[in-house]
Design a protein around this motif. Structure first.
Motif, PDB file in Angstrom:
ATOM      1  N   SER A 338       0.824  -1.217   0.000  1.00 17.70           N
ATOM      2  CA  SER A 338       0.000   0.000   0.000  1.00 17.70           C
ATOM      3  C   SER A 338       0.858   1.266   0.000  1.00 17.70           C
ATOM      4  CB  SER A 338      -0.911   0.033   1.230  1.00 17.70           C
ATOM      5  OG  SER A 338      -1.449  -1.225   1.458  1.00 17.70           O
ATOM      6  N   ASP A 365      -8.403  -7.543  -6.947  1.00 15.90           N
ATOM      7  CA  ASP A 365      -7.638  -6.504  -6.230  1.00 15.90           C
ATOM      8  C   ASP A 365      -8.374  -5.856  -5.064  1.00 15.90           C
ATOM      9  OD1 ASP A 365      -5.813  -6.844  -8.323  1.00 15.90           O
ATOM     10  OD2 ASP A 365      -6.799  -5.303  -9.533  1.00 15.90           O
ATOM     11  N   VAL A 366      -9.575  -6.347  -4.763  1.00 21.26           N
ATOM     12  CA  VAL A 366     -10.428  -5.618  -3.805  1.00 21.26           C
ATOM     13  C   VAL A 366      -9.739  -5.439  -2.454  1.00 21.26           C
ATOM     14  CG1 VAL A 366     -12.643  -5.628  -2.587  1.00 21.26           C
ATOM     15  CG2 VAL A 366     -12.530  -6.337  -4.983  1.00 21.26           C
ATOM     16  N   GLU A 367      -9.123  -6.528  -1.962  1.00 23.23           N
ATOM     17  CA  GLU A 367      -8.494  -6.447  -0.636  1.00 23.23           C
ATOM     18  C   GLU A 367      -7.328  -5.454  -0.639  1.00 23.23           C
ATOM     19  OE1 GLU A 367      -6.234  -9.247   2.591  1.00 23.23           O
ATOM     20  OE2 GLU A 367      -7.418 -10.262   1.043  1.00 23.23           O
ATOM     21  N   LEU A 368      -6.505  -5.516  -1.694  1.00 25.58           N
ATOM     22  CA  LEU A 368      -5.364  -4.589  -1.795  1.00 25.58           C
ATOM     23  C   LEU A 368      -5.861  -3.147  -1.840  1.00 25.58           C
ATOM     24  CD1 LEU A 368      -3.152  -6.415  -4.455  1.00 25.58           C
ATOM     25  CD2 LEU A 368      -2.601  -6.085  -2.053  1.00 25.58           C
ATOM     26  N   TYR A 369      -6.954  -2.932  -2.579  1.00 22.18           N
ATOM     27  CA  TYR A 369      -7.504  -1.582  -2.700  1.00 22.18           C
ATOM     28  C   TYR A 369      -8.023  -1.076  -1.350  1.00 22.18           C
ATOM     29  CZ  TYR A 369     -10.393   2.336  -3.948  1.00 22.18           C
ATOM     30  OH  TYR A 369     -10.945   3.581  -3.986  1.00 22.18           O
ATOM     31  N   GLN A 370      -8.680  -1.977  -0.600  1.00 17.51           N
ATOM     32  CA  GLN A 370      -9.199  -1.557   0.719  1.00 17.51           C
ATOM     33  C   GLN A 370      -8.055  -1.164   1.658  1.00 17.51           C
ATOM     34  OE1 GLN A 370     -11.522  -5.091   1.473  1.00 17.51           O
ATOM     35  NE2 GLN A 370     -13.451  -4.089   0.930  1.00 17.51           N
ATOM     36  N   ARG A 371      -6.930  -1.877   1.527  1.00 17.08           N
ATOM     37  CA  ARG A 371      -5.760  -1.521   2.354  1.00 17.08           C
ATOM     38  C   ARG A 371      -5.269  -0.117   2.027  1.00 17.08           C
ATOM     39  NH1 ARG A 371      -1.886  -6.577   1.599  1.00 17.08           N
ATOM     40  NH2 ARG A 371      -3.379  -8.206   2.111  1.00 17.08           N
ATOM     41  N   HIS A 374      -7.546   2.397   3.530  1.00 13.62           N
ATOM     42  CA  HIS A 374      -7.326   2.429   4.983  1.00 13.62           C
ATOM     43  C   HIS A 374      -6.073   3.247   5.293  1.00 13.62           C
ATOM     44  CE1 HIS A 374      -7.349   1.122   9.132  1.00 13.62           C
ATOM     45  NE2 HIS A 374      -6.080   0.734   9.007  1.00 13.62           N
TER      46      HIS A 374
END
Length: 446
Positions: A338, A365-371, A374
């Protein structure tokens, strides 16, 4: 709020008339700063130069583009003026481009006092570098791996007389697994030296390095919070992975006239996207780790001089490179770390100008994007686009992708046979096409 506070401090600084001279820099170097159009010291320079001039070790936590190079170059050059000596300072950096950039600044600042620098990085002939080292330059700017090669293999070269060690972008030097090389270097350079450690982030590895190499350091922190500048407009696009290319072409068309940096995760993808865009008549140029050093510098220069408006790059280009005129950053492949997002989008909206950053988010990529959201503590808006208009480009883009794949396999076949092949970064300004591209243009002209 923090942004405003920084701005207030800068205003206060200018009211107090902080100059390089008032920080303790000697006249000859103040004149060099004027020639470089450095009117007033940046925040990191104001805080760290006086400490460095007192002879203390410095840990500088500052983001890219904050004037870090000046904050360690000026004290080193001033000390060198007082005690002229060869092999005086070593600057370690993670990437070749950053090494050349730091060298340019050292040479510009030291031009009136005859400073000699040597850049020791991979991708350049060892013998040529050995000859440069034999001349004993004042300052060596190096990537850790190649420097260790010379210490182990170049006769008569050592760093026993070294007085200054600088580790720039220390977090990245360690992230790129240069830990062993750094350990080897710390064993062969004098303990009695001044050490400056500069990093954008304070990671566990950097803290460990600090304990191993610095004596009673003074910590200078310019920005304690991960932040992206206010004038940067950030967006995301949520699309299936297979539609990335067509959306990229749509955005490049929509925002035509701007300069773009498009980030990809691999060298191969960088090369493929550059070829695809070339096939569509766009002036794209790739920059990645598998290019020779001359080609990397050539690509950068073409982009800097605006003869190419689209730079397709891997993370080799996300940090530390001084590319002043990027209008739009596109993350075609989302960064896995991130923090790399901060550095990538930091290529635009520099020096008070505005800029755009658009991140492509696929189903994977959803999880990487949420990081990332954050980390920057912001919810990004969707980039507005007309699906219908995007899909109208599909046929042309699919065709360009097919020809790009053919060109890539043609290139690798030629390489396999030992012939020199032409790659998109080889092309001169006449834009001569390869055979595949000629076929593509004929097909389009039908």
């Amino acid at each position: 709020m923090e942004e405003t506070q920084d701005h207030m401090e800068e205003i206060e600084g200018s009211e107090e008339n902080v100059t390089f001279k008032s920080l303790g820099i000697v006249d000859v170097l103040c004149e060099a700063c004027e020639l470089l159009k450095w009117k007033t010291p940046t925040k990191i320079q104001r805080e760290s130069i006086p400490i460095a001039l007192q002879g203390k070790d410095v840990i500088g936590l500052a983001e890219t583009g904050s004037g870090k190079t000046g904050s360690f170059a000026l004290p080193i050059l001033q000390s060198l003026l007082e005690n002229p000596q060869r092999l005086y300072a070593l600057i370690l950096t993670p990437t070749r481009e950053l090494a050349f950039q730091i060298s340019e600044q050292f040479e510009a600042l030291g031009s009136t006092i005859g400073i000699k620098c040597a850049v020791i990085v991979g991708g350049i002939d060892m013998m040529t570098q050995s000859l440069m080292l034999a001349k004993k330059p004042h300052v060596i700017i190096a990537t850790p791996g190649r420097l260790v090669d010379h210490l182990e293999n170049t006769k008569g070269f050592n760093l026993r007389s070294l007085k200054y060690l600088v580790m720039d972008e220390a977090d990245r030097i360690l992230n790129m697994d240069f830990e062993q090389e750094v350990d080897k270097l710390l064993k062969v350079i004098p303990r009695e030296r001044k050490t400056y450690l500069y990093s954008a982030t304070m990671t566990k590895k950097v803290a460990k390095l600090q304990r191993a190499s610095l004596k009673d350091p003074v910590k200078v922190e310019v920005s304690s919070k991960y932040q992206t500048v206010d004038k940067l407009m950030q967006y995301y696009i949520f699309i299936p992975a297979k539609h990335k290319d067509v959306n990229l072409v749509y955005i490049l068309n929509e925002l035509a006239g701007n300069s773009f940096m498009v980030f990809c995760s691999t060298c191969a993808n960088t090369q493929r996207v550059a070829l695809m865009l070339r096939n569509l008549g766009m002036t794209a140029i790739p920059l990645h780790g598998q290019l020779s050093q001359a080609k990397r510098l050539g690509a950068l220069n073409k982009f800097k001089s605006k003869t190419r408006s689209i730079l397709i790059a891997t993370d080799v280009a996300s940090r530390g490179l001084d590319i002043p005129h990027v209008d739009v950053v596109i993350n075609l492949d989302i960064p896995t770390h991130s923090k790399d997002y901060i550095h990538r989008v930091g290529r635009t909206a520099r020096a008070g100008r505005s800029g755009k950053a658009i991140t492509f988010v696929s189903q994977y990529d959803v999880e990487l994007y949420q990081r990332i959201e954050h980390l920057i503590a912001k919810k990004l808006p969707l980039y507005p686009r007309e699906d219908q208009e995007v899909m109208q480009l599909m046929e042309r883009v699919t065709e360009a992708q097919r020809f790009a794949r053919m060109e890539l396999s043609e290139t690798s076949n030629k390489k396999g046979k030992g012939k020199r092949s032409k790659r998109p970064d080889d092309e001169d300004d006449t834009e001569e096409s390869t055979g595949v591209r000629k076929k593509f243009k004929k097909k389009k002209g039908k």
